[in-house]
Design a protein around this motif. Structure first.
Motif, short mmCIF file in Angstrom:
data_model
loop_
_atom_site.label_atom_id
_atom_site.label_comp_id
_atom_site.label_asym_id
_atom_site.label_seq_id
_atom_site.Cartn_x
_atom_site.Cartn_y
_atom_site.Cartn_z
N UNK A 32 9.85 -10.05 -5.69
CA UNK A 32 10.72 -11.14 -5.21
C UNK A 32 9.88 -12.41 -5.09
N UNK A 33 10.41 -13.43 -4.44
CA UNK A 33 9.72 -14.72 -4.33
C UNK A 33 8.88 -14.84 -3.05
N UNK A 34 8.65 -13.75 -2.35
CA UNK A 34 7.90 -13.77 -1.09
C UNK A 34 6.43 -14.09 -1.35
N UNK A 35 5.84 -14.92 -0.46
CA UNK A 35 4.43 -15.30 -0.57
C UNK A 35 3.81 -15.34 0.81
N UNK A 36 2.57 -14.85 0.92
CA UNK A 36 1.77 -15.02 2.13
C UNK A 36 0.60 -15.90 1.73
N UNK A 37 0.45 -17.04 2.38
CA UNK A 37 -0.58 -17.99 1.96
C UNK A 37 -1.69 -18.12 2.97
N UNK A 51 -3.17 -9.38 4.72
CA UNK A 51 -2.99 -7.95 4.48
C UNK A 51 -1.91 -7.38 5.38
N UNK A 52 -1.90 -7.77 6.65
CA UNK A 52 -0.89 -7.29 7.59
C UNK A 52 0.51 -7.75 7.17
N UNK A 53 0.62 -9.01 6.72
CA UNK A 53 1.91 -9.54 6.26
C UNK A 53 2.41 -8.78 5.03
N UNK A 54 1.48 -8.44 4.11
CA UNK A 54 1.84 -7.68 2.91
C UNK A 54 2.38 -6.30 3.30
N UNK A 55 1.71 -5.63 4.23
CA UNK A 55 2.17 -4.30 4.67
C UNK A 55 3.53 -4.39 5.35
N UNK A 56 3.75 -5.43 6.15
CA UNK A 56 5.06 -5.62 6.79
C UNK A 56 6.14 -5.89 5.75
N UNK A 57 5.82 -6.68 4.72
CA UNK A 57 6.79 -6.97 3.67
C UNK A 57 7.14 -5.68 2.92
N UNK A 58 6.12 -4.85 2.64
CA UNK A 58 6.37 -3.57 1.96
C UNK A 58 7.28 -2.69 2.82
N UNK A 59 7.00 -2.64 4.12
CA UNK A 59 7.84 -1.83 5.02
C UNK A 59 9.27 -2.32 5.08
N UNK A 60 9.47 -3.64 5.03
CA UNK A 60 10.81 -4.21 5.15
C UNK A 60 11.60 -4.14 3.85
N UNK A 61 10.92 -4.21 2.71
CA UNK A 61 11.63 -4.32 1.43
C UNK A 61 11.40 -3.14 0.50
#
Length: 104
Positions: A32-37, A51-61
Motif C-alpha cells: 500500500x502507500x504506507x510510509x514510516x520516515x 522497526x516498531x512502526x513496520x511491525x505494527x503496520x504488519x499486524x494491522x494490515x
C-alpha cells in the motif's frame, strides 16, 4: 562570420555533500502507500521506532513486504580545484569514502 569553439575535457570527482543530511531513511510498504520516515538526524523516527512502526503496520494490515529507501546528496567537484571552497565547508569523509585530492 567565423565561429570558433574550443572544447576541453576536465576530470571531476563526486563526494557526499557535507552540507546535506546523511542517510535519510524511509521504509515503504510494498502492499500500500504506507510510509514510516526517519527524516535524518534529529528529525522524524529513529530506526528502532521505524522497526516498531513496520511491525505494527504488519499486524494491522497483514502486509509483510517493505522497501527501505536511503537518501544521500552528492556534489561533483572539478579536479584540481580546492574541494573545500567548492563545497563551501571542509570535506568530512563518510566511512568508506575515498579521500578528496589535496589542492594544488
Amino acid at each position: 562570420m567565423v565561429v570558433r569553439a574550443m572544447y576541453r575535457h576536465l576530470e571531476h570527482s563526486i563526494y557526499l555533500d557535507p552540507n546535506a543530511e546523511r542517510d535519510l531513511e524511509d521504509v515503504e510498504c510494498t502492499g500500500c502507500d504506507w510510509t514510516a520516515g526517519g527524516g535524518g538526524a534529529g528529525l522524524g523516527l529513529t530506526f528502532p521506532q521505524i522497526q516498531d512502526a513496520v511491525l505494527k503496520h504488519t499486524g494491522a494490515t497483514g502486509h509483510s513486504g517493505f522497501r527501505q529507501v536511503t537518501t544521500n546528496y552528492w556534489r561533483v567537484v572539478r579536479s584540481g580545484q580546492d574541494v573545500a571552497t567548492q563545497l563551501s565547508v571542509p570535506v568530512v569523509p563518510t566511512p568508506g569514502q575515498v579521500e578528496p585530492p589535496e589542492p594544488t
